[in-house]
Design a protein around this motif. Sequence first.
Motif, short mmCIF file in Angstrom:
data_model
loop_
_atom_site.label_atom_id
_atom_site.label_comp_id
_atom_site.label_asym_id
_atom_site.label_seq_id
_atom_site.Cartn_x
_atom_site.Cartn_y
_atom_site.Cartn_z
N VAL B 94 0.86 -1.20 0.00
CA VAL B 94 0.00 0.00 0.00
C VAL B 94 0.89 1.24 0.00
O VAL B 94 1.84 1.32 0.77
CB VAL B 94 -0.91 0.04 1.26
CG1 VAL B 94 -1.76 1.31 1.24
CG2 VAL B 94 -1.80 -1.19 1.33
N ALA B 95 0.55 2.18 -0.86
CA ALA B 95 1.22 3.49 -0.84
C ALA B 95 0.20 4.51 -0.34
O ALA B 95 -0.93 4.54 -0.82
CB ALA B 95 1.71 3.86 -2.23
N ILE B 96 0.62 5.31 0.62
CA ILE B 96 -0.28 6.31 1.19
C ILE B 96 0.21 7.70 0.80
O ILE B 96 1.40 8.00 0.94
CB ILE B 96 -0.32 6.19 2.73
CG1 ILE B 96 -0.87 4.81 3.12
CG2 ILE B 96 -1.17 7.30 3.34
CD1 ILE B 96 -0.68 4.47 4.58
N VAL B 97 -0.69 8.50 0.30
CA VAL B 97 -0.38 9.90 0.00
C VAL B 97 -1.25 10.74 0.92
O VAL B 97 -2.48 10.67 0.86
CB VAL B 97 -0.68 10.24 -1.47
CG1 VAL B 97 -0.40 11.72 -1.74
CG2 VAL B 97 0.12 9.37 -2.41
N LEU B 98 -0.60 11.50 1.78
CA LEU B 98 -1.33 12.28 2.79
C LEU B 98 -1.01 13.76 2.61
O LEU B 98 0.13 14.17 2.75
CB LEU B 98 -0.92 11.79 4.18
CG LEU B 98 -1.63 12.38 5.38
CD1 LEU B 98 -3.13 12.22 5.27
CD2 LEU B 98 -1.14 11.69 6.65
N VAL B 99 -2.03 14.52 2.27
CA VAL B 99 -1.81 15.96 2.03
C VAL B 99 -2.87 16.78 2.77
O VAL B 99 -3.88 16.25 3.24
CB VAL B 99 -1.89 16.29 0.51
CG1 VAL B 99 -0.78 15.60 -0.25
CG2 VAL B 99 -3.24 15.92 -0.06
N VAL B 125 -3.70 4.84 -1.21
CA VAL B 125 -4.68 5.46 -0.33
C VAL B 125 -4.40 6.95 -0.31
O VAL B 125 -3.29 7.37 0.02
CB VAL B 125 -4.58 4.89 1.11
CG1 VAL B 125 -5.54 5.64 2.03
CG2 VAL B 125 -4.88 3.41 1.10
N LEU B 126 -5.39 7.72 -0.69
CA LEU B 126 -5.22 9.16 -0.72
C LEU B 126 -5.93 9.75 0.50
O LEU B 126 -7.14 9.59 0.66
CB LEU B 126 -5.82 9.73 -2.01
CG LEU B 126 -5.90 11.26 -2.11
CD1 LEU B 126 -4.52 11.89 -2.03
CD2 LEU B 126 -6.59 11.65 -3.42
N GLY B 127 -5.17 10.43 1.34
CA GLY B 127 -5.76 11.11 2.50
C GLY B 127 -5.63 12.61 2.32
O GLY B 127 -4.53 13.10 2.08
N VAL B 128 -6.76 13.31 2.38
CA VAL B 128 -6.71 14.77 2.28
C VAL B 128 -7.30 15.32 3.58
O VAL B 128 -8.51 15.22 3.82
CB VAL B 128 -7.49 15.29 1.06
CG1 VAL B 128 -7.42 16.82 1.00
CG2 VAL B 128 -6.93 14.69 -0.22
N ALA B 129 -6.43 15.83 4.43
CA ALA B 129 -6.87 16.33 5.74
C ALA B 129 -7.52 17.70 5.57
O ALA B 129 -6.98 18.57 4.88
CB ALA B 129 -5.68 16.43 6.69
N ASP B 212 -10.81 4.27 3.37
CA ASP B 212 -10.00 3.94 2.19
C ASP B 212 -8.82 3.04 2.56
O ASP B 212 -8.45 2.13 1.81
CB ASP B 212 -9.49 5.23 1.52
CG ASP B 212 -10.62 6.02 0.87
OD1 ASP B 212 -11.74 5.49 0.77
OD2 ASP B 212 -10.38 7.18 0.49
N LEU B 213 -8.23 3.32 3.72
CA LEU B 213 -7.11 2.50 4.19
C LEU B 213 -7.58 1.06 4.41
O LEU B 213 -6.91 0.10 4.02
CB LEU B 213 -6.55 3.09 5.49
CG LEU B 213 -5.33 2.41 6.09
CD1 LEU B 213 -4.12 2.53 5.17
CD2 LEU B 213 -4.99 3.03 7.46
N LYS B 214 -8.76 0.95 5.00
CA LYS B 214 -9.33 -0.38 5.28
C LYS B 214 -9.52 -1.16 3.98
O LYS B 214 -9.17 -2.34 3.89
CB LYS B 214 -10.68 -0.20 5.99
CG LYS B 214 -11.27 -1.44 6.56
CD LYS B 214 -12.50 -1.09 7.37
CE LYS B 214 -13.04 -2.33 8.07
NZ LYS B 214 -14.13 -2.00 8.97
N GLN B 215 -10.05 -0.48 2.98
CA GLN B 215 -10.27 -1.16 1.69
C GLN B 215 -8.96 -1.61 1.07
O GLN B 215 -8.86 -2.73 0.55
CB GLN B 215 -10.99 -0.22 0.72
CG GLN B 215 -12.48 -0.11 1.00
CD GLN B 215 -13.17 0.87 0.06
OE1 GLN B 215 -12.52 1.45 -0.80
NE2 GLN B 215 -14.46 1.04 0.25
N ALA B 216 -7.96 -0.74 1.13
CA ALA B 216 -6.67 -1.09 0.52
C ALA B 216 -6.01 -2.25 1.26
O ALA B 216 -5.45 -3.16 0.63
CB ALA B 216 -5.75 0.13 0.54
N VAL B 217 -6.10 -2.23 2.58
CA VAL B 217 -5.50 -3.32 3.38
C VAL B 217 -6.26 -4.62 3.12
O VAL B 217 -5.66 -5.69 3.00
CB VAL B 217 -5.49 -2.95 4.87
CG1 VAL B 217 -5.08 -4.14 5.72
CG2 VAL B 217 -4.53 -1.78 5.12
#
Lengths: 297, 220
Positions: B94-99, B125-129, B212-217
Amino acid sequence: MKVVLSNYRCFRQATLNLTPLTVIVGPNASGKSTIVSALDPALSIGERDVWQRRSGTNAVVRRERDGVVSGFDSASGWLGMASFRFQRLQLDIGKVRQPNQVQSASLLDVSGVNLTNVFATLPRKVQGQLSEEFCRFVPVFSDVNARPGDTGQHRLVFQDRWNPDVWYEPGEVSDGSLLTLAFLTLQYQQPSVDVIALEELERGLHPYLVGELVSLLRRLARGEVGRGPMNVVLTTHSASLLEFALPEEVRLLCRQDDGSVDIREVPSGTAEWRQTFEEYGRSFGAVWLSGGLGGVP
Amino acid sequence: MKRFVLYAEGAGELGSTPGHPLAPGRVLPAELEGPAHVLVRRCCRELLDVAEHALRFEAPLRHAAREVRGGDLRNSKVLRRVLHWADPSMRPDVAIVLVDQDGEEDRRSRLATWIGDPLPTTPVVLGVAVEEFEAWLITDHAAVNLVLELREDPWVKTESMRPGHAKERLGRLVQASRRGASAPELRLELAKQLDLQRARAASRSFDRFITDLKQAVARH
């Protein structure tokens, strides 16, 4: 040609499969020069060459070329006589510039110190061909020649393209020009060799010249120029040289957690490689610099 | 073993970096994990039933030999490149991009378009805070008071704060903290202590990230 390294210096267990042109890529202190030494038929292995200097461990370099096995086993000695001729080049620009005491020389020395003698030993017609080719690579010159000096020495001189009366001394021409001449000379050496290893070809060279020389060395390896096919091995940590390498020619040296070094081939048959190569605009150097292939510090 | 790689905009999320960055693919030691790593670890362990020892972070890819910076994640070409591993054996699970959203309401859709066209082979997994990562860290008011040893009154939902406000507030809270620890230590501790369920309930962007993290994992 295949080389198997067991407990030899930083290679605990690694296999190197050579293609006509092979490009060894790795960070500093990753074993590039060790591979070159393993190719040398004169190699012998001492205690200091054993993996982590472990006592009781047997270090072996085993080569297979055209069905002939050669190499060295630290326990039993020579594995067999190598049937190939080997040349190593690690050009030292200071030495390449030096005048030579006149004598016949058919093979370039590891440092390139005898370039003038090798050039002067070539038949005049071949000298002309080499000079013409050199001037295509470095078009500020229109000729190159060996000129006698004092006390039985001679040195290379280079003619200005725009003023034929001006001949430059070795100390007046660029590093890249002299290195290019040395590399171009390889195809005319007589007798030829079967395996040539060149360390850091790109040093002092413009990227355009690097591309031209890699292409020439590939043709030399395939027997399209020179005196027959051979194995040409380049070692590098230059992204610009990689731009001119084919994926199947590249071997990456990757340090493992236990300190040993692994030799990896580029997974060019995989979907990951194809996709990534496209994403990076088909730039091999850029893919390598990303670190996603290994072979980085 | 689930192998993760995390890209984020700066040290606030990623924590400290060693003097000499690790080669891509090397396992990131615990001391180099930042608040974002800690949050992902906790989510995997507490919400997704991934055992602590079954997860590791690896050093991410670089761009032109240097570490990826915040600005690189705003460049579609660079972002896509660092989500592609040329060697399948080096590819993480999994690659996570957090912005941060930073007031750009279309940031998620823009990044999702960049990443998804075409999709890389690595699940991303794209995380946009909203509006910034610090809003996630201070979502759980009780955890903030506990970690910083303060008695602050509850504040409004962090997602309704204007851009930059959560960052400023966290800065002020850290200054006021009686804990006597550095700002990076306190940020890390906040990531360790915040109540994930409470944070999910209070922050839609955090909840979406977890989903989204759950789905990717689960795909692995």
